[in-house]
Every structure is written in C-alpha cells, then in structure tokens.
Design an enzyme around this catalytic site. Structure first.
Site, mmCIF file in Angstrom:
data_model
loop_
_atom_site.group_PDB
_atom_site.id
_atom_site.type_symbol
_atom_site.label_atom_id
_atom_site.label_comp_id
_atom_site.label_asym_id
_atom_site.label_seq_id
_atom_site.Cartn_x
_atom_site.Cartn_y
_atom_site.Cartn_z
ATOM 1 N N GLU A 1 6.303 29.488 -80.455
ATOM 2 C CA GLU A 1 7.072 28.825 -79.450
ATOM 3 C C GLU A 1 7.699 30.039 -78.627
ATOM 4 O O GLU A 1 8.826 30.159 -78.697
ATOM 5 C CB GLU A 1 7.871 27.651 -79.445
ATOM 6 C CG GLU A 1 7.820 26.931 -78.261
ATOM 7 C CD GLU A 1 9.023 27.248 -77.236
ATOM 8 O OE1 GLU A 1 8.575 28.414 -76.627
ATOM 9 O OE2 GLU A 1 9.899 26.610 -77.178
ATOM 10 N N GLU B 1 7.602 36.078 -72.236
ATOM 11 C CA GLU B 1 7.706 36.550 -73.755
ATOM 12 C C GLU B 1 6.725 37.079 -74.766
ATOM 13 O O GLU B 1 6.978 37.370 -75.829
ATOM 14 C CB GLU B 1 8.491 35.329 -74.510
ATOM 15 C CG GLU B 1 9.539 34.822 -73.795
ATOM 16 C CD GLU B 1 10.159 33.731 -74.595
ATOM 17 O OE1 GLU B 1 10.213 33.455 -75.716
ATOM 18 O OE2 GLU B 1 10.846 32.825 -73.817
#
Length: 298
Positions: free
Chosen positions: A106, A115
C-alpha cells in the site's frame, strides 16, 4: 516513534474501505501455505491480513527504522516470530531467503504514483516473485478532471459570500497544488481522464500520457483540476480517493484555477509534470500546465 507517523498509521488503520479492499483481495490472492512479501509494511496491517488468510510466512519489508521498531513490538506481542519476519531496509535492495507467491503493498499517494509503488514492485517482482505469483493491487491509475466546487475549498473564493465578494483572493494563489478532503461531491465539468496507467506486477507495460485534453461536457464555473487515483485489486474490488468517503486517509490533489465560466465544447489542455526525482514523493511538488480553448460562440 515520530508522533506524526503514528497518527498517519492511525488514520490508515481507521480507513475501513481501505482495509476491506485489501482484506477481500488477500482472501482471493492468498492460498494456505503461501509465502507473502509485504512491501512498505508499516505497522503490519497487511501482513496480519495475509496471515489471517492462510499465509505460511510473511516477510514484512519496512524502510523506516522507527516504524520497523514499532512493528517488531507488534510481532513480539502476538508471538509471530516463526511466521512473520521483519526486514528493515529499502525493498529494492533487500535479499529474501525464499521466493514469494504473493506481493502486497500500500504505497499509493494522494495522486497515485508519487510513492513510486510501480517502480518498487517491479524490482521486487523481478527478483522475488515466483512465476505465476500474484500482486496486490495489480493496477494503479491516475486521473484528471476539471471541477466546480460546492461551498468549500477553492470554490469559496467567489463573488457571492452572503452578498459580499471574496474573489480578490484568487489573485493571491501561488501556482501550486493543494490537497483537499471533500465534504460534498464537486460538480465535474469534464469526464475523468487517465494520465498514468501503471501495472504493478512488472510483467505488462505501463501507459503514460501525462499530457491530455479535457473536453467540457457540463457547463459551469471552472474552479480547479482534480487529480486522484484508482487502484484495481480484483475484477470486482477497487479503491479510489475520489469521490471522498468518510474516514478516507487520502486527500484529493487539487490544482486551483481562476474561476472561469465554461461551456460545453470548450476544452482544457493539461500536462501533469513530475518534480525532480529527489522530490517526487512530495505530492504538492507535482505541477500542472493548463490552457483553455473556447468553442467559437455564434
């Protein structure tokens, strides 16, 4: 542990739709006896879900030493040392003793890619995923759409605030992104359009079209361009930060514009720009180039 990190994990654990999506996806992906690698494991929520669904062993990879120290306490408190191994370090460089049947992560940002989940999982899958192994989630898409806000956020700076004008504030906004948690759905003036489509197993090519055209389909007052993500887990399990839902820990990326009336047939040209690589994780460093072409009025 940094209290800001603790609060961030608290928000993520409190995001019930997020946990339900991962729980359902892992129930489908994990079979008894599987080896699972949890990439960016944090405080082990996804590792524990994998064990719950029958994983024989989970390798939880976490780069932040303080977060890893907190995760070690959770492993000890639950007597999981024989089933859950904590690996502290950059997932792109760690060496694991066993091949994985399932990778789970995640690492979606507010916009989706900041990210670098696709890049990280590509490296891990190439080195550590068995042939035929599964990746959760399997696809990450970033969307842009032009919107008219309701009475919140950037939409407040208009010409009618209880009979008074607040629109001079529009002259003061810097050309930079904002983050917003919507209290009520905005009105979309264009259809959402994909600008980045990333497969996360490293086997299929990703599609990058950071420059797009957004035709106006609904006339209204243009306030901003929104950026958000959709993560696909299975054929019937998806997760998105737009429209917002109660408890969502992701904000929507917002590029504010001077309030402008637009009509059907007008068109925005947009180009999403990444920051320098060292700053790619700073979502407010992502920029948008935006232009408006109007349909000729009779």
């Amino acid at each position: 542990m940094d209290q800001r990190l603790l609060l961030m994990h608290q928000m993520m654990l409190g995001d019930a739709p997020r946990l339900r999506a991962y729980d359902r996806a892992l129930e489908e992906a994990v079979t008894p006896g599987d080896v699972v690698v949890d990439v960016g494991a944090g405080l082990l929520a996804l590792s524990l879900l994998a064990l719950r669904h029958g994983a024989e062993h989970v390798y939880a990879v976490e780069a932040d030493p303080a977060t890893a120290a907190a995760a070690a306490r959770i492993i000890e408190a639950n007597d999981l040392k024989g089933r859950l191994t904590l690996v502290t370090g950059d997932a792109r460089t760690v060496r694991l003793p066993r091949k994985a049947d399932v990778l789970v992560s995640e690492m979606m940002g507010n916009l989706g890619p900041e990210e670098e989940m696709a890049e990280v999982l590509h490296v891990i899958a190439r080195r550590h995923l068995r042939p035929g192994g599964r990746v959760v989630p399997r696809r990450l898409r970033t969307w842009l759409a032009a919107a008219e806000f309701a009475d919140e956020g950037w939409g407040l700076w208009g010409a009618d605030f209880y009979g008074y004008r607040l629109d001079p504030v529009q002259e003061l906004v810097a050309p930079a992104a904002q983050l917003h948690f919507f209290q009520r759905p905005p009105r979309l003036l264009t259809e959402p359009t994909v600008v980045l489509d990333q497969t996360l197993d490293g086997r299929s090519p990703s599609r990058q079209t950071l420059r797009q055209r957004l035709p106006v389909t609904t006339p209204g007052r243009l306030h901003a361009v929104l950026g958000f993500f959709t993560a696909d887990f299975t054929d019937d399990v998806t997760l998105s930060n737009f429209p917002s839902y109660p408890g969502c820990n992701w904000a929507v990326w917002v590029w504010p514009l001077r309030h402008t009336d637009v009509a059907e047939g007008d068109e925005l040209s947009v180009a999403l720009r990444r920051p320098a690589r060292r700053d790619v994780r700073a979502v407010t460093g992502w920029r948008l180039e935006c232009g408006l072409s109007r349909q000729r009025r009779s």
